[in-house]
Design a protein around this motif. Structure first.
Motif, PDB file in Angstrom:
ATOM      1  N   GLU A  56     -15.665  -0.664   4.353  1.00 22.06           N
ATOM      2  CA  GLU A  56     -15.644  -0.276   2.856  1.00 22.06           C
ATOM      3  C   GLU A  56     -16.288   0.504   2.338  1.00 22.06           C
ATOM      4  O   GLU A  56     -17.573   0.522   2.693  1.00 22.06           O
ATOM      5  CB  GLU A  56     -14.389  -1.296   2.338  1.00 22.06           C
ATOM      6  CG  GLU A  56     -13.583  -2.133   2.743  1.00 22.06           C
ATOM      7  CD  GLU A  56     -12.469  -1.417   2.212  1.00 22.06           C
ATOM      8  OE1 GLU A  56     -11.584  -1.113   1.148  1.00 22.06           O
ATOM      9  OE2 GLU A  56     -11.222  -1.297   3.014  1.00 22.06           O
ATOM     10  N   ALA A 113       0.351  -1.108  -0.409  1.00 21.33           N
ATOM     11  CA  ALA A 113       0.214  -0.080  -0.432  1.00 21.33           C
ATOM     12  C   ALA A 113       0.711   1.596   0.178  1.00 21.33           C
ATOM     13  O   ALA A 113       1.904   1.250   0.554  1.00 21.33           O
ATOM     14  CB  ALA A 113      -1.054  -0.093   1.272  1.00 21.33           C
ATOM     15  N   SER A 114       0.192   2.080  -0.492  1.00 18.02           N
ATOM     16  CA  SER A 114       0.988   3.629  -0.785  1.00 18.02           C
ATOM     17  C   SER A 114       0.628   4.173   0.399  1.00 18.02           C
ATOM     18  O   SER A 114      -0.439   3.976   1.009  1.00 18.02           O
ATOM     19  CB  SER A 114       0.935   4.145  -1.905  1.00 18.02           C
ATOM     20  OG  SER A 114      -0.711   5.074  -2.123  1.00 18.02           O
ATOM     21  N   GLU A 120     -12.358   7.230   0.855  1.00 15.79           N
ATOM     22  CA  GLU A 120     -11.167   6.384  -0.529  1.00 15.79           C
ATOM     23  C   GLU A 120     -10.733   7.644  -1.798  1.00 15.79           C
ATOM     24  O   GLU A 120      -9.622   7.097  -2.107  1.00 15.79           O
ATOM     25  CB  GLU A 120     -12.504   5.699  -1.197  1.00 15.79           C
ATOM     26  CG  GLU A 120     -12.956   4.277  -0.626  1.00 15.79           C
ATOM     27  CD  GLU A 120     -12.443   2.846  -0.123  1.00 15.79           C
ATOM     28  OE1 GLU A 120     -11.585   2.967  -1.358  1.00 15.79           O
ATOM     29  OE2 GLU A 120     -12.860   2.485   0.466  1.00 15.79           O
ATOM     30  N   LYS A 134      -6.836   4.987   4.749  1.00 15.91           N
ATOM     31  CA  LYS A 134      -7.699   4.576   4.880  1.00 15.91           C
ATOM     32  C   LYS A 134      -7.877   4.594   6.675  1.00 15.91           C
ATOM     33  O   LYS A 134      -8.363   4.185   7.896  1.00 15.91           O
ATOM     34  CB  LYS A 134      -6.595   2.330   4.625  1.00 15.91           C
ATOM     35  CG  LYS A 134      -6.717   2.624   3.088  1.00 15.91           C
ATOM     36  CD  LYS A 134      -8.831   2.099   2.849  1.00 15.91           C
ATOM     37  CE  LYS A 134      -8.217   1.571   1.345  1.00 15.91           C
ATOM     38  NZ  LYS A 134      -9.730   0.787   0.963  1.00 15.91           N
ATOM     39  N   ALA A 186      -7.174   8.010   0.246  1.00 14.81           N
ATOM     40  CA  ALA A 186      -6.338   7.483  -0.501  1.00 14.81           C
ATOM     41  C   ALA A 186      -6.260   6.818  -1.405  1.00 14.81           C
ATOM     42  O   ALA A 186      -5.017   6.144  -2.702  1.00 14.81           O
ATOM     43  CB  ALA A 186      -6.896   5.273   0.285  1.00 14.81           C
ATOM     44  N   LYS A 197       0.215   7.262   0.488  1.00 15.40           N
ATOM     45  CA  LYS A 197      -1.699   7.817   0.441  1.00 15.40           C
ATOM     46  C   LYS A 197      -2.624   7.119   1.082  1.00 15.40           C
ATOM     47  O   LYS A 197      -3.025   7.389   1.980  1.00 15.40           O
ATOM     48  CB  LYS A 197      -1.297   8.368  -1.139  1.00 15.40           C
ATOM     49  CG  LYS A 197      -2.903   9.302  -1.138  1.00 15.40           C
ATOM     50  CD  LYS A 197      -2.632   9.358  -2.498  1.00 15.40           C
ATOM     51  CE  LYS A 197      -3.791  10.074  -3.034  1.00 15.40           C
ATOM     52  NZ  LYS A 197      -4.020  11.030  -4.589  1.00 15.40           N
ATOM     53  N   GLU A 198      -2.345   6.094   0.754  1.00 13.62           N
ATOM     54  CA  GLU A 198      -3.146   4.740   0.661  1.00 13.62           C
ATOM     55  C   GLU A 198      -3.429   4.672   1.806  1.00 13.62           C
ATOM     56  O   GLU A 198      -4.342   4.657   2.400  1.00 13.62           O
ATOM     57  CB  GLU A 198      -3.237   3.367   0.145  1.00 13.62           C
ATOM     58  CG  GLU A 198      -4.292   2.570  -0.211  1.00 13.62           C
ATOM     59  CD  GLU A 198      -3.735   1.667  -1.692  1.00 13.62           C
ATOM     60  OE1 GLU A 198      -4.369   0.745  -1.471  1.00 13.62           O
ATOM     61  OE2 GLU A 198      -3.321   1.975  -2.187  1.00 13.62           O
ATOM     62  N   THR A 204      -8.316   4.864  -3.903  1.00 15.88           N
ATOM     63  CA  THR A 204      -8.432   3.813  -4.512  1.00 15.88           C
ATOM     64  C   THR A 204     -10.280   4.739  -4.538  1.00 15.88           C
ATOM     65  O   THR A 204     -10.821   3.083  -4.526  1.00 15.88           O
ATOM     66  CB  THR A 204      -8.149   3.161  -3.298  1.00 15.88           C
ATOM     67  OG1 THR A 204      -8.617   3.661  -1.738  1.00 15.88           O
ATOM     68  CG2 THR A 204      -6.898   2.843  -2.831  1.00 15.88           C
TER      69      THR A 204
END
Lengths: 253, 396
Positions: free
Chosen positions: B336, B174-175, B355, B182, B358, B177-178, B360
């Motif tokens: 989620e 996971a980056s 999201e 999250k 993140a 940012k992600e 995503t």
């Protein structure tokens, strides 16, 4: 001109109101079988004790309330189908009218002029005339919240007249005002009459009615008890003065 | 005409000190203030905790392995003093009154077991309410364990690397940012939902209940404009106030990050900067607009119904809890955005924002969230219109 025929207004009662009024009825009739006519250039007075239904009638004339039954015609327009056009032709003033305290009188008058779609050039002239007439120049740019009751009432008058209405409705206009401020209102009613406007005002003060009106309607508990000219009212009088006569009519009803 | 009413109401609202406080001053100042106090207190605690000399109670031999090792601990583990005890009861008692901060118990056979190269337990006592003491205790115990292990390797003439055949490496795909989205992404939607609600509240009460209470509504209703136009003009100001309060709260948060050194990790700070794109702000407002209309639509019927400012406030304030509480869902990891959560109002906005941070965000779910909020906003506007049209509601 105002023409009212067989006017009736019912209000729905909620549970709390039913308990307060100690009734099982789901509605209450505020106004019933009311018919009258107000002519241009004449002052028509709706006289009645508190809770008689005066404000309800005036609110129906101003199209704030819709009648349950009956017809209202103002300036040859039906109130049911032409409410917006009628509102354009009326000015409405009450003794308890509130004003936007965070605006200045000029901003408020400008706002109402815009709502009545008064063109700018006409607004400027009319506002200037009204400010001079009501001696408002000194406080027209002060916040309304900082003005005295008398000044506020002048602002209300200015707001009522800015679109030059054909019909002017006053709901207990002098209620709670001092003598000097009340005098401004009386002067306004006289001006409206002399300009040929149709004037209707409600009151429970007989002396005020005696001073101003040409035609009179006495209502009590939503019913019309008397409707004729002021002269005819005086002629039919059996009591020693107008107030006593008014009380007698109410008590005999 | 709607614009005329909107501009007048906006002017009136902007001249109200109470609304300005709720709409601009508090949202913009709350985060710098809270973070300033929080960072000040926590950094002073951290400093104090690191510099504090702790007393370690030891049950065991005075010249034993544990006491000797502890007396030679490097300074980066923090300064410590040793106090010997004969039994665990008196050690625990002193730990409870904070005269010592941790205790180590080793059995009488500890030294012999070390010599015989047998495993032997040591018990570490600490008070969990003493913030930071557990991690400090773990450091001391690891240090003792490491010294004992090295001693044993020497005695057995073994290379430490030879007894550790596998060296695991954990790679997080996971980056940053992600991860940020999250884990910490829940705070952002919570802020704008909470402030959006508060921002709508005062203008809604002032422009509807206040107008009734002041007796100005009657004259407004005698003008040729329709009730729908009046409603839209006023509602526009309520929505704008909510949007402004949310925006000012976010500005306050970002100013705190930029000016108060809240994020010390430069890499993380770069991630925060990379999030703040035009696309991010536009998408955020795409969700915020129907949400704020929905809030306004919830409050206006109440404000229209209430007879006094107090009555309106007493009904709307508990509603705050009902609406803002679901926004806390963003703080829980693992929930989620999917088809089901995208259909739940408020929660869909929270999860979509998470999201979005993140990177995503599924556009289909964003669209569903937007449509759901838009639909609810329409319903709430319709209810407001119905309530505003009722004769019994508009005049006291």
């Amino acid at each position: 001109m105002i023409q009212v025929s067989e006017l009736r207004k019912e209000f729905k009662l909620n549970k709390k109101q039913r308990q307060e009024l100690q009734t099982k009825e789901k509605t209450t009739t505020a106004v019933n079988h009311i018919s009258f006519k107000c002519e241009p250039g004449r002052v028509f007075s709706l006289l009645g004790p508190n809770g008689a239904g005066k404000t309800t009638i005036l609110r129906m004339l101003a199209t704030i309330f819709a009648p349950t039954k009956g017809e209202i015609t103002i300036c040859n327009l039906n109130a049911k189908t032409n409410a917006a056009e009628i509102r354009n032709k009326i000015g409405f003033l009450t003794g308890s009218t509130g004003l936007y305290s965070r605006l200045t009188p000029h901003e408020l008058i400008q706002y109402f002029a815009a709502l009545y779609k008064v063109p700018n050039n006409i607004f400027n002239k009319r506002a200037e005339n009204l400010y001079s007439l009501l001696d408002m120049h000194d406080f027209k740019h002060k916040r309304i919240g900082k003005l005295s009751t008398g000044m506020k009432q002048k602002v209300s008058i200015c707001r009522t007249m800015i679109h030059d209405p054909e019909v002017v409705i006053f709901d207990e206009p002098t209620s709670g005002l001092d003598v000097i401020t009340a005098e401004n209102i009386i002067a306004l009613i006289r001006d409206c009459k002399s300009q040929g406007k149709t004037v209707i005002f409600s009151s429970h003060i007989m002396s005020e009615v005696d001073l101003l009106c040409d035609d009179i309607a006495i209502i009590h508990k939503g019913m019309l008890l008397f409707n004729d000219t002021m002269d005819s009212f005086r002629k039919q009088m059996t009591s020693k003065n107008l107030t006593a006569e008014f009380i007698q009519i109410i008590e005999n009803s | 005409m709607i614009l005329t009413i909107f501009l007048k109401e906006l002017k009136d609202t902007l001249r109200d000190r109470r609304t300005i406080m709720m709409m601009v001053v508090i949202p913009i100042l709350i985060f710098p203030l809270i973070l300033n106090v929080f960072i000040g207190i926590s950094s002073s605690f951290e400093k104090d905790a690191a510099n504090k000399t702790i007393t370690i109670g030891v049950i065991g031999e005075k010249n034993g392995f544990i006491s000797n090792t502890l007396s030679k601990t490097p300074e980066q583990l923090g300064k410590c003093k040793i106090k010997f005890y004969a039994d665990s009861a008196s050690l625990i008692k002193d730990l409870q009154i904070d005269s010592i901060q941790m205790g180590i118990y080793s059995s009488k056979t500890f030294e012999a077991s070390l010599i015989e190269k047998k495993p032997t337990p040591i018990i570490c006592y600490f008070n969990g309410t003493d913030i930071g003491i557990k991690s400090r205790a773990e450091k001391y115990i690891s240090y003792i364990e490491e010294k004992a292990l090295n001693k044993r390797f020497k005695e057995l003439k073994l290379e430490p690397s030879k007894v550790k055949p596998i060296v695991p490496l954990y790679v997080n795909i996971a980056s940053d940012k992600e991860m940020l989205g999250k884990i910490a992404g829940g705070i952002l939607p919570y802020i704008f939902i909470a402030f959006g609600f508060i921002g709508c509240m005062y203008p809604a009460i002032d422009l509807f209940t206040g107008e009734k209470e002041r007796g100005t509504i009657e004259t407004l209703l005698t003008t040729p404009i329709s009730r729908l136009q009046i409603l839209f003009g006023k509602m526009g100001v309520v929505v704008l106030s909510g949007l402004l309060a949310s925006s000012f709260a976010l500005i306050g948060l970002f100013l705190s990050i930029e000016m108060m050194d809240v994020i010390k990790n430069e890499q993380l700070l770069n991630v925060v900067h990379s999030i703040m794109t035009i696309r991010f702000i536009l998408t955020l407002f795409l969700l915020l607009i129907p949400l704020t209309i929905f809030f306004a639509g919830l409050m206006i019927p109440i404000a229209v119904y209430a007879k006094t400012f107090k009555e309106a406030q007493s009904i709307i304030t508990p509603l705050n809890i009902v609406v803002v509480l679901p926004a806390m869902i963003g703080f829980f990891p693992g929930i989620e955005l999917n088809l089901s959560t995208a259909c739940i109002p408020v929660i869909n906005v929270v999860l979509s924002t998470k999201e979005l941070i993140a990177g995503t965000l599924n556009l289909n779910y964003l669209l569903i969230s937007f449509l759901v909020m838009g639909f609810l906003a329409l319903i709430s506007v319709f209810i407001s219109y119905k309530q505003f049209g009722k004769e019994s509601n508009i005049l006291t």
